[in-house]
Scaffold this motif. Structure first.
Motif, short mmCIF file in Angstrom:
data_model
loop_
_atom_site.label_atom_id
_atom_site.label_comp_id
_atom_site.label_asym_id
_atom_site.label_seq_id
_atom_site.Cartn_x
_atom_site.Cartn_y
_atom_site.Cartn_z
N MET A 109 -8.44 -16.26 -5.54
CA MET A 109 -8.96 -17.40 -4.79
C MET A 109 -8.07 -18.61 -5.05
SD MET A 109 -13.09 -16.94 -5.30
CE MET A 109 -13.01 -16.93 -7.07
N VAL A 110 -8.36 -19.71 -4.38
CA VAL A 110 -7.53 -20.91 -4.54
C VAL A 110 -7.54 -21.39 -5.99
CG1 VAL A 110 -7.61 -21.66 -2.13
CG2 VAL A 110 -9.40 -22.40 -3.69
N LEU A 111 -8.64 -21.23 -6.70
CA LEU A 111 -8.70 -21.64 -8.10
C LEU A 111 -7.73 -20.82 -8.96
CD1 LEU A 111 -9.99 -23.49 -10.22
CD2 LEU A 111 -11.80 -21.76 -10.49
N HIS A 112 -7.63 -19.54 -8.69
CA HIS A 112 -6.67 -18.69 -9.42
C HIS A 112 -5.24 -19.21 -9.22
CE1 HIS A 112 -9.97 -15.67 -9.03
NE2 HIS A 112 -9.61 -15.42 -10.27
N LEU A 113 -4.91 -19.54 -7.99
CA LEU A 113 -3.54 -19.99 -7.70
C LEU A 113 -3.25 -21.35 -8.30
CD1 LEU A 113 -3.19 -18.59 -4.10
CD2 LEU A 113 -2.17 -17.72 -6.19
N ALA A 114 -4.22 -22.25 -8.26
CA ALA A 114 -4.01 -23.56 -8.88
C ALA A 114 -3.77 -23.39 -10.38
CB ALA A 114 -5.21 -24.46 -8.62
N ALA A 115 -4.52 -22.48 -11.02
CA ALA A 115 -4.33 -22.24 -12.45
C ALA A 115 -3.01 -21.53 -12.72
CB ALA A 115 -5.51 -21.41 -12.99
N ARG A 116 -2.67 -20.57 -11.88
CA ARG A 116 -1.43 -19.81 -12.08
C ARG A 116 -0.19 -20.71 -12.04
NH1 ARG A 116 0.82 -14.92 -8.25
NH2 ARG A 116 2.65 -14.49 -9.49
N PHE A 117 -0.24 -21.72 -11.16
CA PHE A 117 0.93 -22.57 -11.00
C PHE A 117 0.78 -23.93 -11.68
CE2 PHE A 117 1.31 -19.44 -7.60
CZ PHE A 117 2.57 -18.97 -7.87
N GLY A 118 -0.26 -24.08 -12.50
CA GLY A 118 -0.39 -25.26 -13.35
C GLY A 118 -0.73 -26.56 -12.65
N ALA A 142 -8.00 -10.57 -13.72
CA ALA A 142 -7.53 -11.87 -14.21
C ALA A 142 -8.48 -12.99 -13.80
CB ALA A 142 -6.12 -12.16 -13.70
N LEU A 143 -8.81 -13.84 -14.75
CA LEU A 143 -9.61 -15.04 -14.50
C LEU A 143 -8.66 -16.24 -14.40
CD1 LEU A 143 -12.38 -14.56 -17.22
CD2 LEU A 143 -12.44 -13.81 -14.83
N PRO A 144 -9.11 -17.33 -13.79
CA PRO A 144 -8.26 -18.52 -13.76
C PRO A 144 -7.79 -18.95 -15.15
CG PRO A 144 -10.05 -18.78 -12.21
CD PRO A 144 -10.33 -17.52 -12.98
N VAL A 145 -8.65 -18.82 -16.15
CA VAL A 145 -8.28 -19.21 -17.50
C VAL A 145 -7.14 -18.35 -18.05
CG1 VAL A 145 -10.00 -17.79 -18.73
CG2 VAL A 145 -9.26 -19.98 -19.70
N HIS A 146 -7.05 -17.10 -17.63
CA HIS A 146 -5.94 -16.24 -18.06
C HIS A 146 -4.60 -16.80 -17.58
CE1 HIS A 146 -9.04 -12.80 -18.19
NE2 HIS A 146 -8.82 -13.21 -19.41
N TYR A 147 -4.59 -17.24 -16.31
CA TYR A 147 -3.35 -17.80 -15.77
C TYR A 147 -2.94 -19.07 -16.51
CZ TYR A 147 -3.70 -14.58 -11.82
OH TYR A 147 -3.76 -13.47 -11.03
N ALA A 148 -3.92 -19.93 -16.77
CA ALA A 148 -3.62 -21.18 -17.48
C ALA A 148 -3.13 -20.89 -18.90
CB ALA A 148 -4.85 -22.09 -17.48
#
Length: 166
Positions: A109-118, A142-148
């Motif tokens: 989702m958009v939250l995942h991508l925002a977290a993935r790219f900081g 993967a959760l957004p927190v994983h990407y961050a």
């Protein structure tokens, strides 16, 4: 047709509404046929580049779908989140037809991508906007927190953990 596509994509990326209007006036801005090799429309390109004026024109006047999908399932909202273009993302989610729950082909989702790219300013807004689930997993879990965490992005980690401490 290839020249029209290139002109439209370049205009969308550069914020050149006049060229888009000229293409529309000549009947060349056909929503179904204007896609890059990856299936992204000029609306995707405008969202990536943060060109809200072009994005609004393409959706409101030229009839392109604000929530159209590229081959990878991404909407212009996904592209705006991935590139940190908050104004475009806000417009797409409130007026452009995208939803925070929209997933791409990988379940992001958009939250995942925002977290993935900081993009912590995008994360902050999404968490306050509502509807973004910080515990939603992609198809690979993967959760957004994983990407961050993988990025070492402490401001984003603080936001995500603060919003959902468990």
């Amino acid at each position: 047709m290839a020249l029209t596509l290139e002109r439209a994509l370049l205009a969308a990326r550069q914020g050149d509404v006049d060229t888009l209007k000229a293409l529309q006036g000549d009947g060349l801005l056909e929503p179904a046929s204007l896609r890059d090799p990856l299936g992204a429309s000029p609306a995707h390109h405008a969202a990536r580049a943060g060109k809200l004026n072009c994005l609004r024109y393409l959706v409101e006047e030229a009839g392109l779908d604000g929530n159209g999908r590229a081959r990878n399932g991404a909407t212009p909202g996904h592209d705006a989140a991935a590139t940190g273009n908050l104004a475009c993302l806000q417009w797409l989610l409130t007026q452009g037809g995208c939803r925070v729950q929209d997933t791409d082909n990988s379940g992001a989702m958009v939250l995942h991508l925002a977290a993935r790219f900081g993009h912590h300013e995008v994360i902050d807004w999404l968490l306050r906007f509502g509807g973004s689930d910080p515990l939603a997993a992609t198809d690979t879990g993967a959760l957004p927190v994983h990407y961050a965490a993988a990025k070492g992005d402490f401001p984003s980690l603080r936001l995500l953990i603060g919003h959902c401490p468990r």
